[in-house]
Scaffold this active site. Structure first.
Site, PDB file in Angstrom:
ATOM      1  N   TRP A 248      24.597 -63.900  47.787  1.00  0.00           N
ATOM      2  CA  TRP A 248      24.057 -64.428  46.533  1.00  0.00           C
ATOM      3  C   TRP A 248      24.954 -63.891  45.420  1.00  0.00           C
ATOM      4  O   TRP A 248      25.167 -62.678  45.314  1.00  0.00           O
ATOM      5  CB  TRP A 248      22.624 -63.932  46.369  1.00  0.00           C
ATOM      6  CG  TRP A 248      21.916 -64.435  45.158  1.00  0.00           C
ATOM      7  CD1 TRP A 248      21.824 -65.717  44.731  1.00  0.00           C
ATOM      8  CD2 TRP A 248      21.152 -63.653  44.218  1.00  0.00           C
ATOM      9  NE1 TRP A 248      21.057 -65.788  43.600  1.00  0.00           N
ATOM     10  CE2 TRP A 248      20.637 -64.542  43.261  1.00  0.00           C
ATOM     11  CE3 TRP A 248      20.857 -62.293  44.109  1.00  0.00           C
ATOM     12  CZ2 TRP A 248      19.846 -64.118  42.197  1.00  0.00           C
ATOM     13  CZ3 TRP A 248      20.072 -61.873  43.061  1.00  0.00           C
ATOM     14  CH2 TRP A 248      19.566 -62.770  42.113  1.00  0.00           C
TER      15      TRP A 248
ATOM     16  N   ASP B  62      17.159 -57.018  50.542  1.00  0.00           N
ATOM     17  CA  ASP B  62      16.809 -57.998  49.523  1.00  0.00           C
ATOM     18  C   ASP B  62      15.939 -59.038  50.225  1.00  0.00           C
ATOM     19  O   ASP B  62      16.409 -59.770  51.103  1.00  0.00           O
ATOM     20  CB  ASP B  62      18.078 -58.642  48.950  1.00  0.00           C
ATOM     21  CG  ASP B  62      17.758 -59.634  47.844  1.00  0.00           C
ATOM     22  OD1 ASP B  62      16.571 -59.879  47.573  1.00  0.00           O
ATOM     23  OD2 ASP B  62      18.718 -60.171  47.240  1.00  0.00           O
TER      24      ASP B  62
ATOM     25  N   LYS C  61       9.868 -67.506  45.182  1.00  0.00           N
ATOM     26  CA  LYS C  61       9.926 -68.656  46.085  1.00  0.00           C
ATOM     27  C   LYS C  61       8.640 -68.819  46.875  1.00  0.00           C
ATOM     28  O   LYS C  61       8.094 -69.917  46.951  1.00  0.00           O
ATOM     29  CB  LYS C  61      11.080 -68.486  47.081  1.00  0.00           C
ATOM     30  CG  LYS C  61      12.307 -67.819  46.519  1.00  0.00           C
ATOM     31  CD  LYS C  61      13.250 -68.775  45.847  1.00  0.00           C
ATOM     32  CE  LYS C  61      14.336 -67.976  45.121  1.00  0.00           C
ATOM     33  NZ  LYS C  61      15.402 -68.762  44.586  1.00  0.00           N
TER      34      LYS C  61
HETATM   35  C1  LIG Z   1      19.128 -63.503  47.852  1.00  0.00           C
HETATM   36  C2  LIG Z   1      18.366 -63.516  46.581  1.00  0.00           C
HETATM   37  N1  LIG Z   1      17.992 -62.361  46.043  1.00  0.00           N
HETATM   38  C3  LIG Z   1      17.293 -62.312  44.904  1.00  0.00           C
HETATM   39  C4  LIG Z   1      16.947 -63.450  44.218  1.00  0.00           C
HETATM   40  C5  LIG Z   1      16.234 -63.285  42.906  1.00  0.00           C
HETATM   41  O1  LIG Z   1      15.020 -63.839  42.796  1.00  0.00           O
HETATM   42  P1  LIG Z   1      14.203 -63.783  41.441  1.00  0.00           P
HETATM   43  O2  LIG Z   1      14.264 -65.146  40.866  1.00  0.00           O
HETATM   44  O3  LIG Z   1      12.851 -63.359  41.842  1.00  0.00           O
HETATM   45  O4  LIG Z   1      14.842 -62.777  40.529  1.00  0.00           O
HETATM   46  C6  LIG Z   1      17.325 -64.693  44.733  1.00  0.00           C
HETATM   47  C7  LIG Z   1      17.022 -65.927  44.009  1.00  0.00           C
HETATM   48  O5  LIG Z   1      17.631 -66.947  44.153  1.00  0.00           O
HETATM   49  C8  LIG Z   1      18.047 -64.717  45.947  1.00  0.00           C
HETATM   50  O6  LIG Z   1      18.448 -65.867  46.491  1.00  0.00           O
END
Ligand SMILES: Cc1ncc(COP(=O)(O)O)c(C=O)c1O
Ligand SMILES: *[C@@H]1O[C@H](CO)[C@@H](O)[C@H](O)[C@H]1NC(C)=O
Ligand SMILES: *[C@@H]1O[C@H](CO)[C@@H](O)[C@H](O)[C@H]1NC(C)=O
Ligand SMILES: *[C@@H]1O[C@H](CO)[C@@H](O)[C@H](O)[C@H]1NC(C)=O
Ligand SMILES: *[C@@H]1O[C@H](CO)[C@@H](O)[C@H](O)[C@H]1NC(C)=O
Length: 416
Positions: free
Chosen positions: A142, A224, A260
């Site tokens: 990410w 994560d 999500k």
């Molecule tokens: C791998 C990963 N980590 C963290 C996040 C962060 O999510 P949030 O929107 O809750 O900050 C995402 C969101 O796309 C993600 O894909």
């Protein structure tokens, strides 16, 4: 006084965030067949955002509950929320919870949890402020991981091998080699499930090998977990890796996002779950986290945390939520199967098994940048330059168009 130039005259225009830029381009595109396969959010089969029915129900309870107010919350968050969030990821029967060595910190989304975890590690990890502690992220990962940990002050961010493009799967051997070679005490960011962007997770046996090397080499796991429930449709199965690491005696952090799996993207509902050696450690760690949170957001928002806490804390609502998560996961699985079937029916060159082998919201299609460009420019189908698509962007009504366009993108290059 002379008309001075701005104090900000030297500010360059920053590059837009790719995934949001893609959505902006999509919105501007007037083409009737346009499809957005970029954004990382769930969509229904009618291409609409989905408010989970259980969320709607709990929100109505919150609105009519006259005992609730808008006072500040504790800096570390709503206690029942952080407790239930940790139980969700570690399992209610987790030995670490029974031994009182687990603590949570409510954060602004999964991003906030990664950031405060990064800030803490940067100041306190391995007994010292050491900005040169190597911190490893998967290749690819990410995109924001690099940004977040860089902002926390880590200066030696490295990548470990993860994706094997030829195999369109996990490069386990490369991953293990990179772990063997990493300096002891290095930090490793691991995707708990539904790896973004590849949709490829280690199997249980592979996780066991990873844990063995990490333990032997004293590497710190920072999980994560942004997609619990989204990968398999089963919340426990998607948390297996973290629970296994806990069973192997690791101290670890886990950044959790409810963006999500609750569809609460804009409420910023995250939690940093801390597993340490004993309760004394956790108390001290959380006391430092409180200092950090105080200077960043001072106080977390209540609405999303209340929704999650009320849902997880009530057996009936919890069951309903599990059903809602499964609805989302099942739609993704269906789109995967149908896209693969359609591509094969068209005789699209290449193998498409990876579409159904990969899990979670995303798939690494294997389309190269020129094919992606073809999809966007010629077919008005928006996807990331890496070839990553969000399966939720597919619907029963656009699937044929997308499959035919992939066929064209793949074959038109072959004739060039
Ligand atoms: C791998 C990963 N980590 C963290 C996040 C962060 O999510 P949030 O929107 O809750 O900050 C995402 C969101 O796309 C993600 O894909
Ligand atoms: C790291 O730096 C911070 C800020 O200067 C300081 O408060 C903290 O005590 C330091 N940590 C260690 C382990 O020395
Ligand atoms: C800081 O980290 C680097 C890189 O791992 C290591 O070489 C160095 O010894 C560390 N410094 C301290 C004071 O621990
Ligand atoms: C961790 O601490 C040990 C002991 O102080 C030191 O030798 C080592 O270099 C440190 N490692 C990192 C990555 O900071
Ligand atoms: C953490 O726990 C270990 C093992 O129980 C203990 O030796 C250590 O003193 C604790 N550290 C802190 C900071 O409380």
């Amino acid at each position: 006084m002379a008309c001075a130039s701005s104090l900000f005259a030297a500010v360059p225009l920053a590059a837009p965030v790719a995934v949001f830029k893609l959505t902006a381009d999509f919105k501007e595109d007037p083409h009737p067949m346009k499809v957005n396969l970029g954004v990382g959010a769930y969509r229904t089969d009618a291409s609409q955002p989905w408010i989970l029915p259980v969320v709607k129900k709990v929100e109505q309870q919150i609105v009519s509950d006259t005992s609730l107010n808008h006072e500040y919350m504790p800096i570390l968050g709503l206690p029942e929320y952080t407790k239930l969030a940790c139980e969700l990821v570690l399992g209610k029967d987790s030995p670490a919870i029974a031994e009182n060595r687990v603590g949570g910190v409510q954060c602004l989304g999964g991003t906030g949890a990664l950031r405060i975890g990064g800030d803490f590690l940067r100041s306190w990890y391995n007994g010292t402020n050491n900005t040169s502690t190597p911190l490893y992220v998967s290749a690819p990962t990410w995109a924001n991981h690099n940004g977040v940990f860089g902002a926390s002050g880590f200066t030696d961010i490295r990548s470990y091998r993860y994706w094997d493009p030829a195999k369109r799967g996990l490069n386990l051997q490369g991953l293990l080699e990179d772990m063997e070679k990493a300096p002891e005490f290095s930090i490793f960011v691991l995707h708990a499930c539904a790896h973004n962007p590849t949709g490829t997770d280690p199997s249980k046996e592979e996780w066991q090998k990873i844990a063995e090397v990490m333990k032997r080499r004293s590497l710190f796991p920072f999980f994560d977990s942004a997609y619990q429930g989204f990968a398999s449709g089963d919340l426990d199965r998607d948390a297996w890796a973290i629970r296994y690491f806990v069973s192997q005696g690791f101290e670890l952090f886990c950044a959790q996002s409810f963006s999500k799996n609750f569809g609460l993207y804009n409420e910023r509902v995250g939690n940093l779950c801390i597993v340490a050696k004993d309760d004394d450690n956790v108390t001290k760690i959380r006391s430092q986290m409180e200092k950090l949170a105080r200077t960043i957001w001072s106080n977390p928002p209540a609405h999303g945390a209340r929704i999650v806490a009320m849902t997880l804390g009530n057996p009936q609502l919890y069951t309903e939520w599990k059903g809602n998560v499964k609805t989302m996961a099942d739609r993704v699985l269906l789109m995967r199967a149908q896209l693969k079937e359609k591509l094969e029916k068209l005789g699209t060159p290449g193998t498409w098994d990876h579409l159904t082998q990969q899990i979670g919201m995303f798939s690494f299609t294997g389309l190269d940048p020129s094919q992606v460009d073809y999809m966007i420019k010629k077919k008005h189908i928006y996807l990331m330059a890496s070839g990553r698509i969000n399966m939720c962007g597919l619907t029963t009504s656009n699937l044929d168009y997308v499959a035919e366009s992939i066929y064209e993108a793949v074959t038109s290059r072959a004739c060039q």
